[in-house]
Design a protein around this motif. Structure first.
Motif, short mmCIF file in Angstrom:
data_model
loop_
_atom_site.label_atom_id
_atom_site.label_comp_id
_atom_site.label_asym_id
_atom_site.label_seq_id
_atom_site.Cartn_x
_atom_site.Cartn_y
_atom_site.Cartn_z
N UNK A 34 -8.51 1.29 9.14
CA UNK A 34 -8.76 1.85 10.47
C UNK A 34 -7.47 2.32 11.11
N UNK A 35 -6.40 1.55 10.88
CA UNK A 35 -5.08 1.87 11.43
C UNK A 35 -4.02 1.19 10.58
N UNK A 36 -3.01 1.93 10.19
CA UNK A 36 -1.88 1.37 9.45
C UNK A 36 -0.60 1.75 10.16
N UNK A 37 0.29 0.78 10.32
CA UNK A 37 1.59 1.00 10.94
C UNK A 37 2.67 0.71 9.90
N UNK A 38 3.57 1.67 9.70
CA UNK A 38 4.74 1.49 8.84
C UNK A 38 5.98 1.47 9.72
N UNK A 39 6.89 0.54 9.44
CA UNK A 39 8.21 0.55 10.05
C UNK A 39 9.23 0.56 8.92
N UNK A 40 9.95 1.66 8.77
CA UNK A 40 10.91 1.77 7.67
C UNK A 40 12.14 0.94 7.99
N UNK A 41 12.46 0.00 7.10
CA UNK A 41 13.58 -0.92 7.32
C UNK A 41 14.80 -0.60 6.48
N UNK A 42 14.64 0.25 5.44
CA UNK A 42 15.78 0.59 4.59
C UNK A 42 15.44 1.81 3.74
N UNK A 43 16.49 2.55 3.34
CA UNK A 43 16.30 3.66 2.41
C UNK A 43 15.59 4.85 3.04
N UNK A 44 15.08 5.70 2.15
CA UNK A 44 14.34 6.88 2.62
C UNK A 44 13.28 7.27 1.60
N UNK A 45 12.34 8.09 2.03
CA UNK A 45 11.25 8.51 1.16
C UNK A 45 10.79 9.90 1.57
N UNK A 46 10.22 10.61 0.59
CA UNK A 46 9.54 11.87 0.87
C UNK A 46 8.05 11.58 0.85
N UNK A 47 7.36 11.90 1.92
CA UNK A 47 5.93 11.62 2.04
C UNK A 47 5.21 12.89 2.49
N UNK A 48 3.91 12.90 2.25
CA UNK A 48 3.07 13.99 2.75
C UNK A 48 2.08 13.41 3.76
N UNK A 49 2.06 13.97 4.95
CA UNK A 49 1.13 13.56 6.00
C UNK A 49 0.30 14.77 6.38
N UNK A 50 -1.02 14.68 6.12
CA UNK A 50 -1.89 15.84 6.29
C UNK A 50 -1.31 17.05 5.57
N UNK A 51 -0.78 16.76 4.35
CA UNK A 51 -0.27 17.77 3.41
C UNK A 51 1.04 18.41 3.86
N UNK A 52 1.63 17.90 4.94
CA UNK A 52 2.93 18.39 5.39
C UNK A 52 4.01 17.46 4.84
N UNK A 53 5.05 18.06 4.24
CA UNK A 53 6.13 17.27 3.65
C UNK A 53 7.04 16.74 4.74
N UNK A 54 7.31 15.43 4.72
CA UNK A 54 8.15 14.79 5.73
C UNK A 54 9.12 13.83 5.05
N UNK A 55 10.21 13.53 5.73
CA UNK A 55 11.17 12.54 5.26
C UNK A 55 11.06 11.31 6.15
N UNK A 56 10.93 10.16 5.51
CA UNK A 56 10.82 8.88 6.22
C UNK A 56 12.07 8.07 5.94
N UNK A 57 12.77 7.61 6.99
CA UNK A 57 14.01 6.87 6.79
C UNK A 57 14.08 5.68 7.75
N UNK A 58 15.11 4.85 7.54
CA UNK A 58 15.23 3.63 8.33
C UNK A 58 15.15 3.94 9.83
N UNK A 59 14.36 3.13 10.52
CA UNK A 59 14.20 3.30 11.95
C UNK A 59 12.99 4.12 12.33
N UNK A 60 12.34 4.74 11.34
CA UNK A 60 11.13 5.53 11.63
C UNK A 60 9.90 4.63 11.65
N UNK A 61 9.00 4.93 12.55
CA UNK A 61 7.72 4.23 12.61
C UNK A 61 6.63 5.27 12.39
N UNK A 62 5.60 4.88 11.64
CA UNK A 62 4.51 5.78 11.29
C UNK A 62 3.20 5.15 11.74
N UNK A 63 2.39 5.93 12.45
CA UNK A 63 1.06 5.48 12.88
C UNK A 63 0.02 6.30 12.12
#
Length: 287
Positions: A34-63
């Motif tokens: 129903x709802x997932x929350x990510x809090x990036x604590x280290x490193x970085x990642x390439x992710x796709x959100x609704x097919x849009x390419x994004x970079x996720x890194x430390x300090x980012x929060x995802x809802x």
């Protein structure tokens, strides 16, 4: 039909909480519950959100909510996130109370939010507290505490957004169009294995294909056909990386009458053949 979505919940559980590098999820769409929350604590990642390419890194929060498509593509060696994954029944009352149009505009328009050090510390504490509620709290008190904790989180996010004046203008209010676009994403996840026709989804939404085109262009920056094609590519990649099914059987799972057509479609969209993509050397998980 093979269920190959990646879930953060243990088998038989509706809740999930912990820390992950998401490496096991690479190439697989996330079951965001129903709802997932990510809090990036280290490193970085390439992710796709609704097919849009994004970079996720430390300090980012995802809802993430059930109508948002999320998939991790690449992660660094040190990448790590704290995660909380909750079912609809745990968040629906809270989400119903949050009626601020600008809040929802921002969350859906900016699923990855950058935090200050103070905000990061507060979110880190919230994740740890929610994990305690899920794992150690007395069952008779769990639901009330969880509901309050979720409400406190989104009320605090709403307050911070207002304080920092980062809301979107009223010209892009999350109206019926946003709701329909979310339903389209949900329907696509459910039916893309059996139907890739734009009119099929427009009929399901009780709107015209032209109106669906306007919705997806506004909310996703793509036509409905492009959104469908992107979803199919995600599905093919998921089968290739996470099952031993032959290309012929994958084509059958996804309702392609001709496996060779699926191969041509995949090559046109990705630049490589399905067999090459399945080759471990062709899909590195390291940034």
């Amino acid at each position: 039909m093979v269920n190959i979505k990646y879930t953060l919940c243990a088998e038989g559980q509706r809740y999930g909480a912990g820390e992950s590098n998401l490496k096991e999820s690479l190439g697989r769409p996330l079951d965001s519950n129903g709802c997932t929350v990510f809090l990036c604590t280290a490193g970085c990642a390439v992710v796709f959100i609704n097919f849009q390419k994004c970079v996720l890194k430390r300090g980012d929060v995802v809802f993430l909510f059930s109508d948002i498509v999320f998939a991790a593509d690449k992660v660094s060696n040190l990448f790590s996130v704290l995660y909380i994954s909750l079912p609809d029944e745990a968040v629906e009352e809270t989400l119903y109370k949050l009626t601020s149009i600008s809040f929802w505009d921002f969350i859906y328009g900016n699923p990855i939010c950058r935090t200050s050090e103070k905000q990061y510390a507060l979110l880190y504490g919230w994740c740890q507290q929610t994990r305690w509620i899920l794992e150690d709290c007395m069952p008779e008190n769990r639901q009330v505490l969880l509901s309050n904790n979720v409400y406190n989180l989104f009320t605090a996010v709403d307050s911070e957004l207002k304080r920092e004046s980062v809301y979107l203008s009223n010209k892009s209010k999350r109206d019926r169009g946003w709701t329909l676009a979310g339903k389209f994403a949900t329907l696509l996840a459910e039916y893309c294995h059996v139907n890739r026709d734009v009119k099929f989804y427009a009929d399901k939404l009780c709107i015209t294909p032209d109106y669906l085109y306007k919705l997806t262009q506004k909310t996703m920056g793509m036509s409905p056909k492009e959104v469908i094609d992107q979803q199919i590519i995600v599905e093919i990649k998921t089968y290739l990386l996470n099952t031993d099914l032959s290309v012929k059987n994958i084509a059958s799972e996804l309702n392609f009458e001709d496996p060779s057509y699926m191969c041509r479609f995949f090559r046109r969209m990705t630049g490589v053949s399905p067999i090459s993509y399945r080759n471990p050397g062709a899909h590195s998980e390291i940034l």
